[in-house]
Design an enzyme around this catalytic site. Structure first.
Site, PDB file in Angstrom:
ATOM      1  N   ARG A   1     -12.053  16.022  19.415  1.00  0.00           N
ATOM      2  CA  ARG A   1     -12.115  14.606  19.810  1.00  0.00           C
ATOM      3  C   ARG A   1     -10.282  14.542  20.423  1.00  0.00           C
ATOM      4  NH1 ARG A   1     -12.803   9.588  16.957  1.00  0.00           N
ATOM      5  NH2 ARG A   1     -13.340   8.539  18.920  1.00  0.00           N
TER       6      ARG A   1
ATOM      7  N   ALA B   1       3.538   1.751  20.866  1.00  0.00           N
ATOM      8  CA  ALA B   1       3.524   3.025  20.997  1.00  0.00           C
ATOM      9  C   ALA B   1       4.601   3.022  22.715  1.00  0.00           C
ATOM     10  CB  ALA B   1       2.972   3.764  20.268  1.00  0.00           C
TER      11      ALA B   1
ATOM     12  N   GLU C   1     -10.626  -1.481   8.877  1.00  0.00           N
ATOM     13  CA  GLU C   1     -10.771  -1.577  10.589  1.00  0.00           C
ATOM     14  C   GLU C   1     -12.520  -1.771  10.510  1.00  0.00           C
ATOM     15  OE1 GLU C   1      -7.576  -0.408  12.627  1.00  0.00           O
ATOM     16  OE2 GLU C   1      -6.174  -2.447  12.165  1.00  0.00           O
TER      17      GLU C   1
ATOM     18  N   CYS D   1      -5.923  11.357  13.811  1.00  0.00           N
ATOM     19  CA  CYS D   1      -5.518  10.721  12.240  1.00  0.00           C
ATOM     20  C   CYS D   1      -7.444  11.703  11.714  1.00  0.00           C
ATOM     21  CB  CYS D   1      -5.754   9.240  11.908  1.00  0.00           C
ATOM     22  SG  CYS D   1      -6.737   8.690  12.571  1.00  0.00           S
TER      23      CYS D   1
ATOM     24  N   GLU E   1      -3.363   1.911   8.384  1.00  0.00           N
ATOM     25  CA  GLU E   1      -4.337   2.819   8.980  1.00  0.00           C
ATOM     26  C   GLU E   1      -2.970   4.224   8.954  1.00  0.00           C
ATOM     27  OE1 GLU E   1      -7.018   2.985   8.500  1.00  0.00           O
ATOM     28  OE2 GLU E   1      -7.711   1.310   8.244  1.00  0.00           O
TER      29      GLU E   1
ATOM     30  N   ARG F   1      -9.238  -2.423  18.173  1.00  0.00           N
ATOM     31  CA  ARG F   1      -9.610  -2.058  16.695  1.00  0.00           C
ATOM     32  C   ARG F   1      -8.687  -3.374  15.647  1.00  0.00           C
ATOM     33  NH1 ARG F   1     -10.064   2.992  14.243  1.00  0.00           N
ATOM     34  NH2 ARG F   1      -7.678   2.861  13.191  1.00  0.00           N
TER      35      ARG F   1
ATOM     36  N   ASN G   1      -1.641   8.150  20.309  1.00  0.00           N
ATOM     37  CA  ASN G   1      -3.287   8.811  20.692  1.00  0.00           C
ATOM     38  C   ASN G   1      -3.876   8.369  20.937  1.00  0.00           C
ATOM     39  OD1 ASN G   1      -3.151   7.282  18.124  1.00  0.00           O
ATOM     40  ND2 ASN G   1      -3.778   8.959  17.113  1.00  0.00           N
TER      41      ASN G   1
END
Ligand code: NAP
Length: 474
Positions: free
Chosen positions: A275, A173, A455, A281, A247, A156, A148
């Site tokens: 957004r 991914a 993070e 998430c 996460e 990050r 995503n």
């Protein structure tokens, strides 16, 4: 597409086994990408181990300068990265550019943090010995990222790992490996030495990652993705007692009190919902509006959602691109069908369009039942699901009634009440009169099954460090 091979030890490696990457707006294949196997993972681990020895020995300032340069280079190329993000993920231009800028900021933030791994010295209260505390790089880190945010979820992790002095292997991914591969020449130019950062796209994900998590040189596993995969990785990580940073999924509630400034609440809810077209998430999943303002709020939110332009994200006039793949789109449609079967009213959207591309229109549902599936699972799409409330304690109870605890949003003009509510929400992050919490300078992360660790912020680098305490007398 220029960079489609494995990136190991600063060089590109072709493989016989490859897989396709699809543009979700057109369903066309845009690249054939190399698929790493276990032998490739071993090469990457060897390279990272060798590079890390020198990197960890460099001064914090030297590491910081490289990260700072990476920020400068990426900031100069935001459009290039945004274009690639749109091609492989589908998100619209503004979202993609926003992500590229957010991704770059992690390099700047951790360039600043690299020189601030503060320790401590104090007297032991009883013995009089000195307690000396310092932080050291934890070891090699395996980083696994979702589709995503193809750039930001990688930077990050990479930026704090490098700031801490660690070498890394990234498994991006499979839907979106191209952005991370394209970042590698930029890191080289910034001065990242060969081998320190390696990228292994793969179709044999489970076996590849499991192999790396059982290599004794690996000490950290940092994962962003679904809670289901996070649980599996925690089980694998247990064998070597790795430091886990997880996460995971979210189920964000938005609570809109009747004392709020309604325009602020609408703007914030739009941002929290749309957004990344809801594929986040942090996306608003359950919208609880005080009964007294629910009709007005629903009308205004519907007006805003209905005017968004849906289409190929590479068209600059488009607000909402396609979802990442057919499964994600069909899952969103199934959430809507289920909610409608349980009594929800479709205020706008709600129909999957015909034709190419995994599009789904911005949709508002009112009168959503507490038993609807979308109240309990991540929608991960552009669907705003509205419920009402009258009692503060009741809405806090409903907001907390989930196994997730990533982020919640509160809208209220009464600051005292709002802060009291924030403190009672069992969430790692709360947006108060704001629909956006993500910030490289803040500790991002969740409670309960939304994850472990943080993070960004000061905490982000510590995820890649071990604390050493020396008990000394002199
Ligand atoms: P996912 O299916 O869990 O995949 C994430 C990554 O894990 C991908 O690289 C995937 O590789 C890999 N993976 C899949 N199975 C694995 C296994 N058995 N062992 C090791 N790695 C494995 O999640 P997603 O669908 O990409 O992303 C959406 C999820 O991420 C949502 O739940 C969202 O809430 C969460 N997310 C959380 C945050 C946060 O910061 N909390 C941020 C963004 C997203 P393949 O692609 O090759 O399968």
């Amino acid at each position: 597409m220029e960079y489609t091979d494995l990136y190991i030890n600063g060089a590109w490696h072709k493989t016989a086994d490859r897989f396709d990457v699809i543009n979700p707006a057109t369903e066309q294949v845009i690249a054939s990408v190399a698929s790493a196997d276990i032998a490739d993972a071993d090469k990457a681990l060897d390279a990272a181990e060798a590079a890390m020895a020198d990197w960890a020995a460099r001064t914090p300032r030297a590491r910081s300068e490289v990260l700072r340069k990476a920020w400068e280079l990426m900031t100069a190329r935001l459009d290039e990265f945004a274009h690639l993000i749109t091609l492989e993920n589908g998100k619209a231009g503004a979202d993609a550019k926003g992500e590229a800028a957010y991704a770059a900021e992690f390099f700047r933030w951790f360039a600043e943090e690299a020189v601030r791994a503060d320790g401590m010295i104090t007297h032991a209260p009883a013995s009089g010995a000195r307690i000396m505390v310092q932080h050291k790089p934890a070891g090699l880190a395996v980083l696994i990222t979702p589709w995503n945010y193809p750039a930001a979820m990688g930077t990050r992790k990479i930026a704090p790992a490098l700031a801490a002095g660690c070498g890394v292997i990234i498994k991006p991914a499979s839907e979106t490996p191209l952005t991370m591969l394209a970042l590698m020449p930029l890191l080289e130019e910034a001065g990242v030495p060969p081998g320190l950062v390696n990228v292994l796209p793969s179709r044999k994900t489970g076996a590849l990652v499991d192999h790396m998590l059982h290599d004794p040189r690996v000490r950290v596993v940092s994962f962003t993705g679904s809670t289901g995969v996070g649980r599996k990785l925690l089980k694998s990580a247990a064998d070597q007692v790795l430091k886990p940073a997880m996460e995971l999924g979210g189920n964000a509630p938005v609570i809109v009190f009747d004392d709020t400034d309604i325009d602020t609440a609408i703007d914030g809810t739009m941002q929290a919902k749309m957004r990344n077209l809801g594929e986040a998430c942090t996306a608003a999943n359950r919208i609880y509006v005080h009964e007294r303002i629910a009709e007005d709020f629903t009308k205004r939110l519907t007006a805003r959602m209905a005017t968004l332009k849906v289409g190929d994200g590479s068209d600059p006039s488009v607000d909402v691109g396609p979802l990442v793949n057919a499964d994600t789109r069909d899952k969103v449609a199934a959430f809507v069908a289920d909610a409608v079967a349980k009594g929800a009213k479709v205020e706008c959207g709600g129909v999957t369009p015909d034709g190419k591309g995994y599009f789904y229109p911005p949709t508002v549902l009112s009168n959503v039942s507490e038993t609807a599936d979308c109240v309990h699972d991540e929608i991960f799409g552009p669907v705003a699901a509205i419920q009402t409330f009258t009692d503060q304690d009741d809405v806090i109870r409903r907001a907390n009634a989930t196994e997730y605890g990533l982020v919640a949003y509160v809208f209220s003009g009464d600051f005292k009440r709002a802060l009291q509510v924030c403190e009672r929400l069992d969430y790692g992050m709360v947006g108060l009169n704001r629909g956006l919490v993500s910030d490289p300078a803040a500790p991002f992360g969740g409670t309960k099954q939304s994850g472990l660790g943080r993070e960004g912020g000061h905490e982000g680098m510590l995820e890649f460090m071990e604390t050493q305490y020396i008990s000394a007398s002199w």
